[in-house]
Design a protein around this motif. Sequence first.
Motif, PDB file in Angstrom:
ATOM      1  N   VAL A 114       0.817  -1.227   0.000  1.00  0.00           N
ATOM      2  CA  VAL A 114       0.000   0.000   0.000  1.00  0.00           C
ATOM      3  C   VAL A 114       0.849   1.275   0.000  1.00  0.00           C
ATOM      4  O   VAL A 114       0.418   2.290  -0.549  1.00  0.00           O
ATOM      5  N   GLY A 115       2.037   1.229   0.587  1.00  0.00           N
ATOM      6  CA  GLY A 115       2.892   2.429   0.602  1.00  0.00           C
ATOM      7  C   GLY A 115       3.183   2.914  -0.816  1.00  0.00           C
ATOM      8  O   GLY A 115       2.865   4.040  -1.180  1.00  0.00           O
ATOM      9  N   PRO A 116       3.752   2.039  -1.637  1.00  0.00           N
ATOM     10  CA  PRO A 116       4.040   2.438  -3.020  1.00  0.00           C
ATOM     11  C   PRO A 116       2.782   2.742  -3.839  1.00  0.00           C
ATOM     12  O   PRO A 116       2.751   3.718  -4.584  1.00  0.00           O
ATOM     13  N   GLU A 117       1.743   1.938  -3.716  1.00  0.00           N
ATOM     14  CA  GLU A 117       0.621   2.114  -4.644  1.00  0.00           C
ATOM     15  C   GLU A 117      -0.192   3.372  -4.327  1.00  0.00           C
ATOM     16  O   GLU A 117      -0.956   3.829  -5.175  1.00  0.00           O
ATOM     17  N   ASN A 118      -0.003   3.944  -3.155  1.00  0.00           N
ATOM     18  CA  ASN A 118      -0.686   5.201  -2.842  1.00  0.00           C
ATOM     19  C   ASN A 118       0.226   6.419  -2.971  1.00  0.00           C
ATOM     20  O   ASN A 118      -0.156   7.529  -2.623  1.00  0.00           O
ATOM     21  N   GLY A 119       1.436   6.195  -3.434  1.00  0.00           N
ATOM     22  CA  GLY A 119       2.346   7.321  -3.662  1.00  0.00           C
ATOM     23  C   GLY A 119       2.974   7.870  -2.390  1.00  0.00           C
ATOM     24  O   GLY A 119       3.466   9.003  -2.369  1.00  0.00           O
ATOM     25  N   ILE A 120       2.995   7.069  -1.329  1.00  0.00           N
ATOM     26  CA  ILE A 120       3.656   7.504  -0.080  1.00  0.00           C
ATOM     27  C   ILE A 120       5.166   7.294  -0.204  1.00  0.00           C
ATOM     28  O   ILE A 120       5.960   8.099   0.268  1.00  0.00           O
ATOM     29  N   THR A 121       5.532   6.205  -0.857  1.00  0.00           N
ATOM     30  CA  THR A 121       6.940   5.859  -1.048  1.00  0.00           C
ATOM     31  C   THR A 121       7.488   6.629  -2.245  1.00  0.00           C
ATOM     32  O   THR A 121       6.957   6.504  -3.352  1.00  0.00           O
ATOM     33  N   LEU A 122       8.522   7.427  -2.028  1.00  0.00           N
ATOM     34  CA  LEU A 122       9.071   8.248  -3.112  1.00  0.00           C
ATOM     35  C   LEU A 122      10.602   8.158  -3.124  1.00  0.00           C
ATOM     36  O   LEU A 122      11.220   7.860  -2.099  1.00  0.00           O
ATOM     37  N   PRO A 123      11.204   8.433  -4.282  1.00  0.00           N
ATOM     38  CA  PRO A 123      12.675   8.370  -4.398  1.00  0.00           C
ATOM     39  C   PRO A 123      13.374   9.320  -3.412  1.00  0.00           C
ATOM     40  O   PRO A 123      12.848  10.394  -3.101  1.00  0.00           O
ATOM     41  N   GLY A 124      14.544   8.900  -2.960  1.00  0.00           N
ATOM     42  CA  GLY A 124      15.363   9.759  -2.124  1.00  0.00           C
ATOM     43  C   GLY A 124      14.930   9.821  -0.673  1.00  0.00           C
ATOM     44  O   GLY A 124      15.566  10.494   0.145  1.00  0.00           O
ATOM     45  N   MET A 125      13.864   9.126  -0.341  1.00  0.00           N
ATOM     46  CA  MET A 125      13.372   9.173   1.035  1.00  0.00           C
ATOM     47  C   MET A 125      14.071   8.143   1.913  1.00  0.00           C
ATOM     48  O   MET A 125      14.662   7.187   1.422  1.00  0.00           O
ATOM     49  N   ILE A 236      17.419   0.590  -5.948  1.00  0.00           N
ATOM     50  CA  ILE A 236      17.627   0.682  -7.389  1.00  0.00           C
ATOM     51  C   ILE A 236      17.444   2.154  -7.765  1.00  0.00           C
ATOM     52  O   ILE A 236      16.493   2.802  -7.295  1.00  0.00           O
ATOM     53  N   ALA A 237      18.334   2.680  -8.593  1.00  0.00           N
ATOM     54  CA  ALA A 237      18.251   4.099  -8.970  1.00  0.00           C
ATOM     55  C   ALA A 237      16.929   4.373  -9.685  1.00  0.00           C
ATOM     56  O   ALA A 237      16.524   3.609 -10.564  1.00  0.00           O
ATOM     57  N   PRO A 238      16.244   5.458  -9.313  1.00  0.00           N
ATOM     58  CA  PRO A 238      14.983   5.773  -9.976  1.00  0.00           C
ATOM     59  C   PRO A 238      15.214   6.214 -11.422  1.00  0.00           C
ATOM     60  O   PRO A 238      16.228   6.835 -11.729  1.00  0.00           O
ATOM     61  N   ASP A 239      14.289   5.864 -12.278  1.00  0.00           N
ATOM     62  CA  ASP A 239      14.393   6.224 -13.695  1.00  0.00           C
ATOM     63  C   ASP A 239      12.981   6.486 -14.230  1.00  0.00           C
ATOM     64  O   ASP A 239      12.034   6.595 -13.453  1.00  0.00           O
ATOM     65  N   GLN A 240      12.854   6.545 -15.548  1.00  0.00           N
ATOM     66  CA  GLN A 240      11.555   6.876 -16.124  1.00  0.00           C
ATOM     67  C   GLN A 240      10.468   5.875 -15.710  1.00  0.00           C
ATOM     68  O   GLN A 240       9.311   6.242 -15.507  1.00  0.00           O
ATOM     69  N   ILE A 241      10.863   4.597 -15.570  1.00  0.00           N
ATOM     70  CA  ILE A 241       9.890   3.566 -15.146  1.00  0.00           C
ATOM     71  C   ILE A 241       9.352   3.920 -13.749  1.00  0.00           C
ATOM     72  O   ILE A 241       8.159   3.821 -13.477  1.00  0.00           O
ATOM     73  N   LYS A 247       3.674   8.824 -10.886  1.00  0.00           N
ATOM     74  CA  LYS A 247       2.877   9.974 -11.346  1.00  0.00           C
ATOM     75  C   LYS A 247       1.374   9.692 -11.239  1.00  0.00           C
ATOM     76  O   LYS A 247       0.885   8.662 -11.709  1.00  0.00           O
ATOM     77  N   GLY A 248       0.676  10.626 -10.605  1.00  0.00           N
ATOM     78  CA  GLY A 248      -0.774  10.524 -10.523  1.00  0.00           C
ATOM     79  C   GLY A 248      -1.275   9.720  -9.338  1.00  0.00           C
ATOM     80  O   GLY A 248      -2.477   9.678  -9.082  1.00  0.00           O
ATOM     81  N   ARG A 249      -0.369   9.042  -8.603  1.00  0.00           N
ATOM     82  CA  ARG A 249      -0.846   8.284  -7.427  1.00  0.00           C
ATOM     83  C   ARG A 249      -1.293   9.260  -6.344  1.00  0.00           C
ATOM     84  O   ARG A 249      -0.789  10.374  -6.246  1.00  0.00           O
ATOM     85  N   GLU A 250      -2.231   8.783  -5.541  1.00  0.00           N
ATOM     86  CA  GLU A 250      -2.971   9.698  -4.678  1.00  0.00           C
ATOM     87  C   GLU A 250      -2.103  10.651  -3.859  1.00  0.00           C
ATOM     88  O   GLU A 250      -2.355  11.854  -3.809  1.00  0.00           O
ATOM     89  N   MET A 251      -1.071  10.151  -3.222  1.00  0.00           N
ATOM     90  CA  MET A 251      -0.299  11.017  -2.336  1.00  0.00           C
ATOM     91  C   MET A 251       1.025  11.477  -2.952  1.00  0.00           C
ATOM     92  O   MET A 251       1.852  12.079  -2.267  1.00  0.00           O
ATOM     93  N   ALA A 252       1.207  11.206  -4.231  1.00  0.00           N
ATOM     94  CA  ALA A 252       2.421  11.656  -4.924  1.00  0.00           C
ATOM     95  C   ALA A 252       2.339  13.163  -5.155  1.00  0.00           C
ATOM     96  O   ALA A 252       1.253  13.728  -5.194  1.00  0.00           O
ATOM     97  N   TRP A 258       5.504  18.336  -8.276  1.00  0.00           N
ATOM     98  CA  TRP A 258       5.947  17.217  -9.129  1.00  0.00           C
ATOM     99  C   TRP A 258       7.174  17.622  -9.930  1.00  0.00           C
ATOM    100  O   TRP A 258       8.171  16.892  -9.973  1.00  0.00           O
ATOM    101  N   VAL A 259       7.141  18.801 -10.520  1.00  0.00           N
ATOM    102  CA  VAL A 259       8.248  19.258 -11.368  1.00  0.00           C
ATOM    103  C   VAL A 259       9.543  19.366 -10.552  1.00  0.00           C
ATOM    104  O   VAL A 259      10.602  18.888 -10.969  1.00  0.00           O
ATOM    105  N   SER A 260       9.435  19.957  -9.366  1.00  0.00           N
ATOM    106  CA  SER A 260      10.661  20.119  -8.578  1.00  0.00           C
ATOM    107  C   SER A 260      11.142  18.783  -8.016  1.00  0.00           C
ATOM    108  O   SER A 260      12.343  18.524  -7.947  1.00  0.00           O
ATOM    109  N   SER A 261      10.196  17.920  -7.648  1.00  0.00           N
ATOM    110  CA  SER A 261      10.592  16.588  -7.148  1.00  0.00           C
ATOM    111  C   SER A 261      11.324  15.815  -8.234  1.00  0.00           C
ATOM    112  O   SER A 261      12.365  15.197  -7.990  1.00  0.00           O
ATOM    113  N   LEU A 262      10.774  15.872  -9.428  1.00  0.00           N
ATOM    114  CA  LEU A 262      11.341  15.118 -10.538  1.00  0.00           C
ATOM    115  C   LEU A 262      12.784  15.549 -10.811  1.00  0.00           C
ATOM    116  O   LEU A 262      13.671  14.708 -11.026  1.00  0.00           O
TER     117      LEU A 262
END
Lengths: 468, 198
Positions: A114-125, A236-241, A247-252, A258-262
């Motif tokens: 549930v962490g990843p699928e709701n956009g709670i888990t993000l790169p660099g955290m 694993i290093a984050p990439d386009q995948i 992108k678009g997940r509820e808490m992302a 988004w632009v600055s995070s990316l």
Amino acid sequence: MSFDQKTLFDKVWDAHVVRKIEDGPDVFFIDRHFIHEVTSPVAFLGLESRGIDVIFPEHTFATADHNTPTINQHLPVQDPLSANQLKALEQNSAKYGISHWGLGNPKNGIVHVVGPENGITLPGMTIVCGDSHTSTHGAFGAIAFGIGTSEVEMVLSSQCIMQPKPKKMRINVNGTLGKAVTPKDVTLYIISKLTTAGATGYFVEYAGDVFEKMSMEGRMTVCNMSIEMGARGGMIAPDQITFDYIKGREMAPKGDAWVSSLANWKSLKTDEGAKFDKEYYFVASDIEPMITYGTNPGMGMGISQLIPKASDLSGGTATYDKSLAYMGFDEEDRMIGKKVDYVFIGSCTNGRIEDFRAFASVIKGRKKADHVTAWIVPGSHIVEEQIKAEGILDILTEAGFLLRQPGCSACLAMNDDKVPPGKYAVSTSNRNFEGRQGPGSRTMLASPLVAAAAAVTGYVTDPRELIQ
Amino acid sequence: MAYDKFISLKSTMVPLPIENVDTDQIIPARFLKATKREGFGDNLFRDWRYNPDNTPKEDFVLNNSVYSGKILVGGRNFGSGSSREHAACAIYDYGFRCVVSSFFADIFKNNAINMGILPVQVSPGFLDEIFSIIEKDPSSELEVSLTDQTITILSTGSRENFEMNSYKKNNLMNGFDDIDYLQSMKSEILEFAKTRAI
């Protein structure tokens, strides 16, 4: 070469050190904290007895998963001890203002699903949870690892834990994976090579084109199992995948955020020339569908091989013999053809939509073997809904399988989903320890494809024989 | 949790010469349902210690009255697997204060120290020496000194040094824990948090 080259792990770690203690651990800041019903109650008791509050309740997320039933979740939980833990989680969350996804909540499911699928888990955290498979979240380029209950109390009260910085290991797998070889096989292969303690003291980065081509679901499976070779975590290093998944997940982040995070996330990779304490290289074409034959996840082999002889392995013969005796297997046995009583697909390792798609691809047009009991357990309600929406439920039903409700289920058998003593299970979960799936249970870890092949034939079967 | 200070310990030992003792063996998941940190010692090594009908398995070391003491000696890679602190808690609750092995899993090692148990990592050769001494004479004693960071087989005088960082050593010797430390630097943490866009 300058001294400025950093690994992905260094970049994320160093950005979270609040204070360095001389000849001691770093005071390490935590961005996201997941809690569940089993390892959190005592931490909350600790807060109460010390009279301290939760410092950032908005950065802790609670979900019920470890001991929940996987049928009739609308009814009261029958086991009073489990019910008590679930109630404690709900009450503690309410008391401290922590969001809580309990049974029946549409967002409920296994914490690492549930962490990843709701956009709670993000790169660099930095992400922790009182569960060793927190390493799953490393798939997003996060530093994520399991902690003990005392540390849960530390995070609740201070958003920090005390951690010495682990050593760095990089595991490279390059080439093209063969037919029916899945991310689960890649990780079981790596663990069989490194052994169950081979990465203790290290944090792993997975690199190479096998991981670059892998889906987020697959990367999560690989990072999830990092702990099974002793590693603190894997990433694993984050990439386009990665970015497309988030992108678009509820808490992302959305809009400008988004632009600055990316922009920030794109800097999260290991600099050329950065040094690792240890590095391994494997060739993708050497990996075949894997299965375990013993009582730790390092005891894995290619499905077409023979069980190794103790004399061919390092480590103690006594421990090896005890393990094979528990399983009822002998050295040089073939695994193919061994009878299977139970099949479990699910868990934080293989409970995502891609896993059920793979399972369905094998069982489609076939029937469940009569003597097999199968537990088909989605990782979350969101996965469950996807299974229904994609027509996978119809394939399951047609083949004689029942879809259950989300939870950790038979992975650790804290609920009623227990494999009876002496019975054999092919399981897509992460641990084949003695009694892990119920007292006396005998577990063979494998991919969803190998699990599906066993479910329809009733025997350990090479999935390549069933796939066009 | 506040715990007893650990300075030194002289005790007989309980040998468990098995490698990769995982936390599911130390305490099976079905016993993790308590909401308090009490009573876990009864279920320490439950499935190795008891038959399904709850009668003791006579061949398991905890059921053998020849062996006793506050020091558990385990084979290589002790404590692998799950992060459950209940494993360290069960070992403490049973009465052990020190675990000796040639290699520990990371999370278990942290959890043990947080419970006030001293994990002592020795060389593989020294571990073999300990196991053979116990086999010869179960009443043999070990002396573990955290002050000097030494472990000594008393009957032979054989001794090794072990590692422990000075922060954790100070905690164990004074019965402090990390939460006390973190609470003392809360304003620094709050400042740091402002730099993290979380």
